[in-house]
Design a protein around this motif. Structure first.
Motif, PDB file in Angstrom:
ATOM      1  N   ASN A 177     -26.641  63.332   2.777  1.00  0.00           N
ATOM      2  CA  ASN A 177     -25.789  62.572   3.579  1.00  0.00           C
ATOM      3  C   ASN A 177     -25.465  61.235   2.770  1.00  0.00           C
ATOM      4  OD1 ASN A 177     -24.355  62.074   6.044  1.00  0.00           O
ATOM      5  ND2 ASN A 177     -25.861  60.297   6.219  1.00  0.00           N
ATOM      6  N   VAL A 178     -26.525  60.761   2.080  1.00  0.00           N
ATOM      7  CA  VAL A 178     -26.237  59.483   1.057  1.00  0.00           C
ATOM      8  C   VAL A 178     -25.461  59.987  -0.008  1.00  0.00           C
ATOM      9  CG1 VAL A 178     -27.433  57.853  -0.361  1.00  0.00           C
ATOM     10  CG2 VAL A 178     -28.508  58.547   1.961  1.00  0.00           C
ATOM     11  N   TRP A 179     -25.389  61.149  -0.422  1.00  0.00           N
ATOM     12  CA  TRP A 179     -24.442  61.563  -1.597  1.00  0.00           C
ATOM     13  C   TRP A 179     -23.268  61.661  -1.236  1.00  0.00           C
ATOM     14  CZ3 TRP A 179     -22.361  66.863  -2.423  1.00  0.00           C
ATOM     15  CH2 TRP A 179     -21.861  66.765  -3.661  1.00  0.00           C
ATOM     16  N   THR A 180     -22.855  61.812   0.025  1.00  0.00           N
ATOM     17  CA  THR A 180     -21.395  61.816   0.409  1.00  0.00           C
ATOM     18  C   THR A 180     -20.767  60.789   0.933  1.00  0.00           C
ATOM     19  OG1 THR A 180     -22.084  62.297   2.764  1.00  0.00           O
ATOM     20  CG2 THR A 180     -21.865  64.091   1.283  1.00  0.00           C
ATOM     21  N   PHE A 181     -21.102  59.423  -0.257  1.00  0.00           N
ATOM     22  CA  PHE A 181     -20.744  58.353   0.227  1.00  0.00           C
ATOM     23  C   PHE A 181     -19.254  57.900  -0.240  1.00  0.00           C
ATOM     24  CE2 PHE A 181     -22.587  58.610  -4.198  1.00  0.00           C
ATOM     25  CZ  PHE A 181     -21.608  58.205  -4.828  1.00  0.00           C
ATOM     26  N   GLY A 182     -18.301  58.810  -0.584  1.00  0.00           N
ATOM     27  CA  GLY A 182     -17.191  58.763  -1.055  1.00  0.00           C
ATOM     28  C   GLY A 182     -16.059  57.987  -0.235  1.00  0.00           C
ATOM     29  N   SER A 183     -16.087  58.528   1.136  1.00  0.00           N
ATOM     30  CA  SER A 183     -15.083  57.881   1.994  1.00  0.00           C
ATOM     31  C   SER A 183     -15.424  56.308   2.110  1.00  0.00           C
ATOM     32  CB  SER A 183     -15.131  58.900   3.138  1.00  0.00           C
ATOM     33  OG  SER A 183     -14.344  58.189   4.104  1.00  0.00           O
ATOM     34  N   PRO A 184     -16.585  55.982   2.580  1.00  0.00           N
ATOM     35  CA  PRO A 184     -16.912  54.629   2.800  1.00  0.00           C
ATOM     36  C   PRO A 184     -16.772  53.828   1.539  1.00  0.00           C
ATOM     37  CG  PRO A 184     -18.880  55.771   3.062  1.00  0.00           C
ATOM     38  CD  PRO A 184     -17.903  56.909   3.045  1.00  0.00           C
ATOM     39  N   MET A 185     -16.864  54.380   0.441  1.00  0.00           N
ATOM     40  CA  MET A 185     -16.926  53.752  -0.589  1.00  0.00           C
ATOM     41  C   MET A 185     -15.281  53.184  -1.064  1.00  0.00           C
ATOM     42  SD  MET A 185     -16.861  54.951  -4.775  1.00  0.00           S
ATOM     43  CE  MET A 185     -15.319  55.612  -4.410  1.00  0.00           C
ATOM     44  N   LEU A 186     -14.551  54.284  -0.663  1.00  0.00           N
ATOM     45  CA  LEU A 186     -13.143  53.859  -0.865  1.00  0.00           C
ATOM     46  C   LEU A 186     -12.579  52.888   0.001  1.00  0.00           C
ATOM     47  CD1 LEU A 186     -11.369  57.271  -1.501  1.00  0.00           C
ATOM     48  CD2 LEU A 186     -11.867  55.753  -3.371  1.00  0.00           C
ATOM     49  N   ILE A 187     -13.085  52.791   1.331  1.00  0.00           N
ATOM     50  CA  ILE A 187     -12.717  51.896   2.199  1.00  0.00           C
ATOM     51  C   ILE A 187     -13.367  50.467   1.962  1.00  0.00           C
ATOM     52  CG2 ILE A 187     -12.948  50.967   4.651  1.00  0.00           C
ATOM     53  CD1 ILE A 187     -13.254  54.082   5.475  1.00  0.00           C
ATOM     54  N   PHE A 188     -14.478  50.451   1.503  1.00  0.00           N
ATOM     55  CA  PHE A 188     -15.089  49.111   0.736  1.00  0.00           C
ATOM     56  C   PHE A 188     -14.211  48.688  -0.382  1.00  0.00           C
ATOM     57  CE2 PHE A 188     -19.473  50.295   2.467  1.00  0.00           C
ATOM     58  CZ  PHE A 188     -19.464  49.393   3.601  1.00  0.00           C
ATOM     59  N   LEU A 189     -13.753  49.607  -1.397  1.00  0.00           N
ATOM     60  CA  LEU A 189     -12.995  49.009  -2.469  1.00  0.00           C
ATOM     61  C   LEU A 189     -11.617  48.475  -1.943  1.00  0.00           C
ATOM     62  CD1 LEU A 189     -12.985  49.078  -5.526  1.00  0.00           C
ATOM     63  CD2 LEU A 189     -12.087  51.211  -5.311  1.00  0.00           C
ATOM     64  N   ALA A 190     -11.061  49.064  -0.853  1.00  0.00           N
ATOM     65  CA  ALA A 190     -10.019  48.527  -0.294  1.00  0.00           C
ATOM     66  C   ALA A 190     -10.215  47.123   0.136  1.00  0.00           C
ATOM     67  CB  ALA A 190      -9.294  49.284   0.666  1.00  0.00           C
ATOM     68  N   GLY A 191     -11.272  46.929   0.836  1.00  0.00           N
ATOM     69  CA  GLY A 191     -11.609  45.762   1.477  1.00  0.00           C
ATOM     70  C   GLY A 191     -11.806  44.663   0.240  1.00  0.00           C
ATOM     71  N   LEU A 192     -12.493  45.198  -0.618  1.00  0.00           N
ATOM     72  CA  LEU A 192     -12.971  44.276  -1.868  1.00  0.00           C
ATOM     73  C   LEU A 192     -11.719  43.460  -2.515  1.00  0.00           C
ATOM     74  CD1 LEU A 192     -15.896  45.790  -3.630  1.00  0.00           C
ATOM     75  CD2 LEU A 192     -15.947  43.626  -2.180  1.00  0.00           C
ATOM     76  N   ARG A 193     -10.564  44.447  -2.453  1.00  0.00           N
ATOM     77  CA  ARG A 193      -9.443  44.057  -3.000  1.00  0.00           C
ATOM     78  C   ARG A 193      -8.581  43.118  -2.404  1.00  0.00           C
ATOM     79  NH1 ARG A 193      -7.860  47.367  -7.506  1.00  0.00           N
ATOM     80  NH2 ARG A 193      -9.812  48.052  -8.385  1.00  0.00           N
ATOM     81  N   GLN A 194      -8.960  42.997  -0.998  1.00  0.00           N
ATOM     82  CA  GLN A 194      -8.154  42.191  -0.196  1.00  0.00           C
ATOM     83  C   GLN A 194      -8.715  40.557  -0.176  1.00  0.00           C
ATOM     84  OE1 GLN A 194      -5.348  42.801   1.252  1.00  0.00           O
ATOM     85  NE2 GLN A 194      -5.625  44.841   0.269  1.00  0.00           N
ATOM     86  N   ILE A 195     -10.037  40.403  -0.825  1.00  0.00           N
ATOM     87  CA  ILE A 195     -10.661  39.217  -0.839  1.00  0.00           C
ATOM     88  C   ILE A 195      -9.867  38.200  -1.937  1.00  0.00           C
ATOM     89  CG2 ILE A 195     -12.748  37.739  -1.290  1.00  0.00           C
ATOM     90  CD1 ILE A 195     -14.341  40.395  -0.374  1.00  0.00           C
ATOM     91  N   PRO A 196      -9.386  37.210  -1.543  1.00  0.00           N
ATOM     92  CA  PRO A 196      -8.708  36.401  -2.552  1.00  0.00           C
ATOM     93  C   PRO A 196      -9.583  35.730  -3.680  1.00  0.00           C
ATOM     94  CG  PRO A 196      -8.195  35.432  -0.375  1.00  0.00           C
ATOM     95  CD  PRO A 196      -9.296  36.499  -0.126  1.00  0.00           C
ATOM     96  N   GLN A 197      -9.189  36.057  -4.763  1.00  0.00           N
ATOM     97  CA  GLN A 197      -9.976  35.477  -6.136  1.00  0.00           C
ATOM     98  C   GLN A 197     -10.299  33.958  -6.263  1.00  0.00           C
ATOM     99  OE1 GLN A 197     -11.483  37.579  -7.992  1.00  0.00           O
ATOM    100  NE2 GLN A 197     -11.092  39.217  -6.888  1.00  0.00           N
ATOM    101  N   HIS A 198      -9.486  33.376  -5.547  1.00  0.00           N
ATOM    102  CA  HIS A 198      -9.746  31.779  -5.758  1.00  0.00           C
ATOM    103  C   HIS A 198     -10.828  31.406  -4.926  1.00  0.00           C
ATOM    104  CE1 HIS A 198      -8.356  30.909  -1.467  1.00  0.00           C
ATOM    105  NE2 HIS A 198      -7.283  31.642  -1.818  1.00  0.00           N
TER     106      HIS A 198
END
Length: 312
Positions: free
Chosen positions: A181-202
């Motif tokens: 189950n831990v190995w199937t981390f792909g779906s939450p990983m993509l959602i986390f990656l989208a969330g990280l892209r929304q954090i302002p760099q400043h």
């Protein structure tokens, strides 16, 4: 002239207020296009749910007519030892695998957020386990990997370690499913990656100017701003973990063994309904599972106000 102008204006207003033939037929067209969805909702979702609720109050063997017995199925649950074993196994699986899976997904998302070359390839490769993890083929492969002569024992033999039959040992069988189950981390990983892209760099730039290191930035900026995404993934993965079935069924050969160490709740429900032909009791188990998932979801939403932070 003023009276004529007022009459003309009034006629134009009435003409605009009167719907055209196309507008009058718009409602019928919408109903026509939505009819297949409502039909599917009634026949595939609502209808079976109501039927299952009725059968949970009956003694039904799939071969005879259901016989009304009231709350007897629910009362029998308290004396069902294997039911409590399945709950213990399922809770252990959920409480261990979900946090590890989300931690792995967040770690990979942070790694991919660094702007690597060929990011699309990496994202596709890491997402692939989420598509295949619940399949029968991967479960069979997993059973072979953790078998007596599997890949894990072959690697351990290089270091002089004597392996065991991991999926056949009651102390380790559930652990192999947790790893799967831990190995199937792909779906939450993509959602986390989208969330990280929304954090302002400043925010990170200001923190760096103040002398904050990478760990302090992660703890004080990334995690608080990412809590809505963490909460979303947490709720979805808990629901998904409670519904896990294929992995345990294939790895244990449909028995939940060894010694009921992989007896997931869904596997026990399947056994009661389609092996023992006790469909009435299985329906009651299904509604208990619905209550359990709803309770955990409600608890998560009630606690979210203490640790989930939004822009407002």
């Amino acid at each position: 002239m003023s009276v004529v102008s007022e009459l003309a204006s009034l006629r134009r207003t009435e003409a605009r207020a009167k719907p055209s033939p196309a507008e009058r037929g718009g409602g019928k067209a919408a109903v026509l296009f939505l009819a297949p969805w409502f039909l599917g909702l009634a026949l595939i979702t609502v209808g079976p749910m109501l039927a299952s609720l009725y059968l949970s109050f009956t003694d039904y063997s799939l071969l005879d007519e259901p016989e009304w017995i009231g709350l007897e199925n629910y009362a029998d649950m308290f004396a069902d030892g294997r039911l409590w074993t399945s709950l213990r196994v399922t809770f252990t699986y959920v409480f261990v695998s979900v946090p590890l899976q989300l931690a792995a997904a967040l770690a990979l998302a942070l790694f991919l957020d660094r702007g690597l070359r060929g990011l699309a390839i990496y994202r596709s490769a890491f997402y692939l386990p989420s598509l295949l993890g619940a399949s029968v083929a991967v479960a069979i492969l997993w059973r072979q990997i953790f078998g007596n002569g599997g890949l894990i024992n072959q690697v351990l033999s290089w270091f002089g370690v004597q392996g065991v039959g991991w999926v056949a040992h009651p102390d380790f069988a559930l652990g192999t499913l947790v790893i799967l189950n831990v190995w199937t981390f792909g779906s939450p990983m993509l959602i986390f990656l989208a969330g990280l892209r929304q954090i302002p760099q400043h925010y990170y730039e200001a923190a760096a100017i103040d002398g904050a290191g990478k760990f302090r930035q992660f703890r004080s900026i990334t995690v608080p701003l990412l809590t809505p995404i963490i909460f979303f993934n947490l709720v979805l993965q808990i629901i998904h973990a409670f519904q896990s079935f294929t992995q345990a069924f294939v790895v244990s050969g449909g028995t939940g063994g060894p010694v009921d160490s992989t007896l997931f709740y869904t596997l026990y429900l399947y056994e009661q309904g389609f092996t023992n032909l006790n469909m009435g009791y299985a329906s009651a188990l299904a509604w208990l599972l619905l209550v359990i998932i709803a309770a955990f979801t409600a608890i998560n939403f009630s606690l979210a106000k203490y640790w989930v932070f939004y822009d407002d």
